[in-house]
Enzyme design. Structure first.
Site, PDB file in Angstrom:
ATOM      1  N   ASP A  49       0.829  -1.222   0.000  1.00  0.00           N
ATOM      2  CA  ASP A  49       0.000   0.000   0.000  1.00  0.00           C
ATOM      3  C   ASP A  49       0.855   1.259   0.000  1.00  0.00           C
ATOM      4  O   ASP A  49       0.502   2.262  -0.630  1.00  0.00           O
ATOM      5  CB  ASP A  49      -0.936   0.021   1.225  1.00  0.00           C
ATOM      6  CG  ASP A  49      -2.219  -0.777   0.979  1.00  0.00           C
ATOM      7  OD1 ASP A  49      -2.291  -1.502  -0.034  1.00  0.00           O
ATOM      8  OD2 ASP A  49      -3.140  -0.686   1.814  1.00  0.00           O
ATOM      9  N   ASN A  93      -4.578  -1.944  -4.556  1.00  0.00           N
ATOM     10  CA  ASN A  93      -5.864  -1.984  -3.854  1.00  0.00           C
ATOM     11  C   ASN A  93      -5.759  -1.119  -2.595  1.00  0.00           C
ATOM     12  O   ASN A  93      -6.328  -1.445  -1.557  1.00  0.00           O
ATOM     13  CB  ASN A  93      -6.225  -3.433  -3.517  1.00  0.00           C
ATOM     14  CG  ASN A  93      -7.687  -3.566  -3.139  1.00  0.00           C
ATOM     15  OD1 ASN A  93      -8.465  -2.599  -3.246  1.00  0.00           O
ATOM     16  ND2 ASN A  93      -8.076  -4.738  -2.680  1.00  0.00           N
ATOM     17  N   SER A 170     -15.063   6.184   5.664  1.00  0.00           N
ATOM     18  CA  SER A 170     -14.556   7.448   6.204  1.00  0.00           C
ATOM     19  C   SER A 170     -13.449   8.010   5.314  1.00  0.00           C
ATOM     20  O   SER A 170     -13.079   9.176   5.422  1.00  0.00           O
ATOM     21  CB  SER A 170     -14.002   7.224   7.609  1.00  0.00           C
ATOM     22  OG  SER A 170     -12.814   6.447   7.548  1.00  0.00           O
ATOM     23  N   GLN A 171     -12.898   7.161   4.442  1.00  0.00           N
ATOM     24  CA  GLN A 171     -11.785   7.622   3.600  1.00  0.00           C
ATOM     25  C   GLN A 171     -12.218   8.731   2.647  1.00  0.00           C
ATOM     26  O   GLN A 171     -11.396   9.526   2.203  1.00  0.00           O
ATOM     27  CB  GLN A 171     -11.194   6.456   2.808  1.00  0.00           C
ATOM     28  CG  GLN A 171     -10.466   5.449   3.700  1.00  0.00           C
ATOM     29  CD  GLN A 171      -9.880   4.291   2.905  1.00  0.00           C
ATOM     30  OE1 GLN A 171      -9.986   4.233   1.677  1.00  0.00           O
ATOM     31  NE2 GLN A 171      -9.270   3.351   3.602  1.00  0.00           N
ATOM     32  N   ASP A 313     -11.179  -2.916  10.890  1.00  0.00           N
ATOM     33  CA  ASP A 313     -10.067  -3.791  10.482  1.00  0.00           C
ATOM     34  C   ASP A 313      -9.705  -4.769  11.599  1.00  0.00           C
ATOM     35  O   ASP A 313      -9.638  -5.986  11.386  1.00  0.00           O
ATOM     36  CB  ASP A 313      -8.827  -2.967  10.108  1.00  0.00           C
ATOM     37  CG  ASP A 313      -9.046  -2.111   8.868  1.00  0.00           C
ATOM     38  OD1 ASP A 313     -10.131  -2.201   8.275  1.00  0.00           O
ATOM     39  OD2 ASP A 313      -8.133  -1.350   8.501  1.00  0.00           O
ATOM     40  N   LYS A 340     -14.496  -3.871   1.173  1.00  0.00           N
ATOM     41  CA  LYS A 340     -13.056  -3.699   1.373  1.00  0.00           C
ATOM     42  C   LYS A 340     -12.287  -4.654   0.452  1.00  0.00           C
ATOM     43  O   LYS A 340     -12.704  -4.835  -0.683  1.00  0.00           O
ATOM     44  CB  LYS A 340     -12.732  -3.826   2.849  1.00  0.00           C
ATOM     45  CG  LYS A 340     -13.402  -2.675   3.644  1.00  0.00           C
ATOM     46  CD  LYS A 340     -13.035  -2.705   5.098  1.00  0.00           C
ATOM     47  CE  LYS A 340     -13.807  -1.678   5.889  1.00  0.00           C
ATOM     48  NZ  LYS A 340     -13.174  -0.355   5.864  1.00  0.00           N
ATOM     49  N   GLU A 341     -11.180  -5.228   0.894  1.00  0.00           N
ATOM     50  CA  GLU A 341     -10.334  -6.032   0.005  1.00  0.00           C
ATOM     51  C   GLU A 341     -11.120  -7.149  -0.695  1.00  0.00           C
ATOM     52  O   GLU A 341     -10.793  -7.584  -1.790  1.00  0.00           O
ATOM     53  CB  GLU A 341      -9.164  -6.621   0.778  1.00  0.00           C
ATOM     54  CG  GLU A 341      -8.019  -5.656   1.007  1.00  0.00           C
ATOM     55  CD  GLU A 341      -8.282  -4.598   2.052  1.00  0.00           C
ATOM     56  OE1 GLU A 341      -9.447  -4.308   2.370  1.00  0.00           O
ATOM     57  OE2 GLU A 341      -7.286  -4.033   2.551  1.00  0.00           O
ATOM     58  N   ARG A 344     -15.777  -9.116   3.026  1.00  0.00           N
ATOM     59  CA  ARG A 344     -15.199  -9.761   4.216  1.00  0.00           C
ATOM     60  C   ARG A 344     -16.244 -10.470   5.072  1.00  0.00           C
ATOM     61  O   ARG A 344     -15.902 -11.403   5.804  1.00  0.00           O
ATOM     62  CB  ARG A 344     -14.451  -8.712   5.062  1.00  0.00           C
ATOM     63  CG  ARG A 344     -13.163  -8.254   4.421  1.00  0.00           C
ATOM     64  CD  ARG A 344     -12.486  -7.135   5.184  1.00  0.00           C
ATOM     65  NE  ARG A 344     -11.096  -7.020   4.754  1.00  0.00           N
ATOM     66  CZ  ARG A 344     -10.260  -6.062   5.157  1.00  0.00           C
ATOM     67  NH1 ARG A 344     -10.685  -5.132   6.000  1.00  0.00           N
ATOM     68  NH2 ARG A 344      -9.015  -6.054   4.728  1.00  0.00           N
ATOM     69  N   HIS A 385      -5.128  -9.586   2.865  1.00  0.00           N
ATOM     70  CA  HIS A 385      -4.110  -9.736   3.908  1.00  0.00           C
ATOM     71  C   HIS A 385      -4.688 -10.091   5.275  1.00  0.00           C
ATOM     72  O   HIS A 385      -4.139 -10.903   6.001  1.00  0.00           O
ATOM     73  CB  HIS A 385      -3.301  -8.431   3.987  1.00  0.00           C
ATOM     74  CG  HIS A 385      -4.131  -7.183   4.178  1.00  0.00           C
ATOM     75  ND1 HIS A 385      -3.763  -6.155   4.991  1.00  0.00           N
ATOM     76  CD2 HIS A 385      -5.325  -6.786   3.653  1.00  0.00           C
ATOM     77  CE1 HIS A 385      -4.666  -5.193   4.954  1.00  0.00           C
ATOM     78  NE2 HIS A 385      -5.623  -5.557   4.137  1.00  0.00           N
ATOM     79  N   ARG A 386      -5.802  -9.448   5.640  1.00  0.00           N
ATOM     80  CA  ARG A 386      -6.310  -9.674   7.005  1.00  0.00           C
ATOM     81  C   ARG A 386      -6.902 -11.071   7.173  1.00  0.00           C
ATOM     82  O   ARG A 386      -6.848 -11.639   8.270  1.00  0.00           O
ATOM     83  CB  ARG A 386      -7.331  -8.597   7.396  1.00  0.00           C
ATOM     84  CG  ARG A 386      -6.726  -7.234   7.421  1.00  0.00           C
ATOM     85  CD  ARG A 386      -7.430  -6.209   8.261  1.00  0.00           C
ATOM     86  NE  ARG A 386      -6.864  -4.914   7.917  1.00  0.00           N
ATOM     87  CZ  ARG A 386      -5.681  -4.468   8.342  1.00  0.00           C
ATOM     88  NH1 ARG A 386      -4.959  -5.182   9.168  1.00  0.00           N
ATOM     89  NH2 ARG A 386      -5.216  -3.300   7.945  1.00  0.00           N
ATOM     90  N   LYS A 411       0.209  -6.548   1.537  1.00  0.00           N
ATOM     91  CA  LYS A 411      -0.510  -5.254   1.458  1.00  0.00           C
ATOM     92  C   LYS A 411      -0.148  -4.354   2.637  1.00  0.00           C
ATOM     93  O   LYS A 411       0.038  -3.158   2.460  1.00  0.00           O
ATOM     94  CB  LYS A 411      -2.021  -5.492   1.409  1.00  0.00           C
ATOM     95  CG  LYS A 411      -2.828  -4.228   1.136  1.00  0.00           C
ATOM     96  CD  LYS A 411      -4.308  -4.531   0.955  1.00  0.00           C
ATOM     97  CE  LYS A 411      -5.083  -3.333   0.405  1.00  0.00           C
ATOM     98  NZ  LYS A 411      -5.395  -2.294   1.369  1.00  0.00           N
TER      99      LYS A 411
END
Ligand SMILES: O=C(O)C1=C[C@@H](OP(=O)(O)O)[C@@H](O)[C@H](O)C1
Ligand SMILES: C=C(OP(=O)(O)O)C(=O)O
Length: 426
Positions: A49, A93, A170-171, A313, A340-341, A344, A385-386, A411
């Protein structure tokens, strides 16, 4: 496809030093590039990232020197003057690169094309583009409306009153806030919809303050930013450890014991995900809190029922802690896990069932009851990744597990499995 077979872990103990926070690293790099003067960024995260943000900045003529292990960056600020890149900016991503760059470049002279991985083209950006368009920005969808890739014809933005929907990410607000000081006049940004992932806004306001810009707000509902303000270099700035990455070690110590010392986050952390450690205390972990360090020990774990909107997250880690807690664990108010990625909510539910858990997947919640009997499973990680890091908890809990495509941790935490191995006893 690469696979990693994790053998049952008996005990975890020792000390880990967290890599720098993703959220802080990318915000700091961007503002360091926009400000006047040179900024030394210490404890920068070295991960995909961040590489995407660095790559984009370099394509736009920003000079950044990295030390050998890429954890110290010296950024030569441009005063906001960026070059039109020759190629599209490929941002993988990385939401923390894509969203802030969209807003900042809309207010910067030049032509910019922003692209990403296939999944990035499925992650919404319409709420941000709507707000920018209402301010007169020139942003075009190159494929599907409301989704990347984007073409941006940067221009002067007057500022003024604008509304932005905060209910998906929120981004979008973070992006608009970071761009607003570059506008010609003052801005008044009003939130519509319920603002999600709120603590990330505090990270944004904190970083902006380090770079000399103060944002006022009325209880996170209306934000006031003065226009025509250059960002000012703080000279040198330290990135604190990544609180989301800390969640895996907090969880591991709580599940398996010994004692783990986690260096890089603590009482003084500016990241909302430090709240995960508070949740783990409710679950039963024993935690000693220091300013920049946590010491975590095993406890008797029991399921909890929490609203995890503020910690989307880190809350994923709770879903796998739930495998080793007594009774049911419910994680609520997490609709945006779906954008998200990967989706999820679907992915966690599917993979938790593979190890034998009983799972309810709601539209915006997940409930997990531990397996009556664990099954050996190959965990698909959906390029997320998570998911890879969360499911290492199965091994931490003493059950073998296979992680498909473990390299996806690049990531945010390329060395995760090595660090886990360094504290594990079999
Ligand atoms: O601003 C940030 O640094 C982030 C905000 C959160 O996203 P949303 O606001 O989309 O929930 C979080 O999930 C992401 O990993 C990082
Ligand atoms: C949601 C995440 O990333 P991004 O910054 O791309 O939104 C994440 O790291 O869990």
């Amino acid at each position: 496809m690469e696979q990693l077979s994790l053998e049952p872990i008996k005990k975890v103990s020792g000390s880990v030093t967290l890599p720098g926070s993703k959220s802080l690293s990318n915000r700091i790099l961007l503002l360091a590039a926009l400000c006047d003067g040179v900024t030394e960024v210490r404890n920068l995260l070295d991960s995909d990232d961040i590489r995407h943000m660095l790559g984009a900045l370099s394509e736009m003529g920003v000079q950044v020197q990295l030390n050998d292990d890429k954890t110290i960056a010296t950024v030569n600020g441009t005063g906001g003057k960026l070059l039109t890149p020759k190629e599209p900016l490929f941002l993988g991503n990385a939401g923390t690169a894509f969203r802030p760059l969209t807003a900042v470049l809309a207010a910067t002279q030049g032509k910019f094309t922003l692209t990403g991985e296939p999944r990035m083209e499925e992650r919404p950006i319409g709420h941000l583009v709507d707000a920018l368009a209402a301010l007169g920005a020139d942003v075009t969808y190159l494929k599907n409306a409301h989704y990347p890739p984007l073409e941006i014809a940067g221009k002067k933005i007057a500022g003024g009153k604008v509304e932005i929907d905060g209910s998906i990410s929120s981004q979008f607000l973070t992006a608009l806030l970071m761009a607003a000081p570059l506008f010609e006049g003052d801005s008044e940004i009003k939130i519509i919809g319920e603002l999600v992932s709120k603590p990330y806004i505090d990270i944004t306001l904190g970083v902006m303050k380090h770079f000399g810009v103060i944002v006022e707000h009325d209880n996170y509902q209306v934000f006031y930013v003065k226009g025509k303000q250059g960002y000012q270099s703080p000279g040198s700035i330290m990135v604190e450890g990544d609180a989301s990455s800390a969640s895996y070690f907090v969880a591991a110590a709580a599940i398996a014991g010994g004692e783990i010392e986690i260096n890089g986050v603590g009482l003084s952390s500016v990241q909302g995900d430090i709240g995960f450690a508070k949740v783990m205390e409710q679950v039963g972990a024993q935690i000693d809190w220091f300013d920049e360090k946590l010491v975590v020990r095993k406890g008797k774990l029991k399921g909890v029922d929490i609203d995890a909107n503020a910690i989307p997250d880190a809350a994923m880690t709770l879903a796998t802690v739930a495998l080793f807690a007594e009774g049911k664990t419910a994680i609520r108010n997490i609709y945006n896990w779906r954008v998200k990625e990967t989706d999820r909510l679907y992915a966690m539910a599917t993979e938790l069932r593979k190890v034998g858990a009983e799972v309810v997947e709601g539209e915006d919640f997940i409930e997990v009851t531990p397996p009556a009997e664990f099954k050996l499973a190959e965990i698909d990680t959906y390029n997320d990744h998570r998911i890879a890091m969360c499911f290492s908890m199965v091994a931490v809990g003493g059950k073998a597990v296979v992680i498909n495509d473990p390299g996806c941790t690049a990531k945010t935490f390329p060395t995760y499995f090595e660090v886990l191995a360094s504290i594990s006893e079999h």
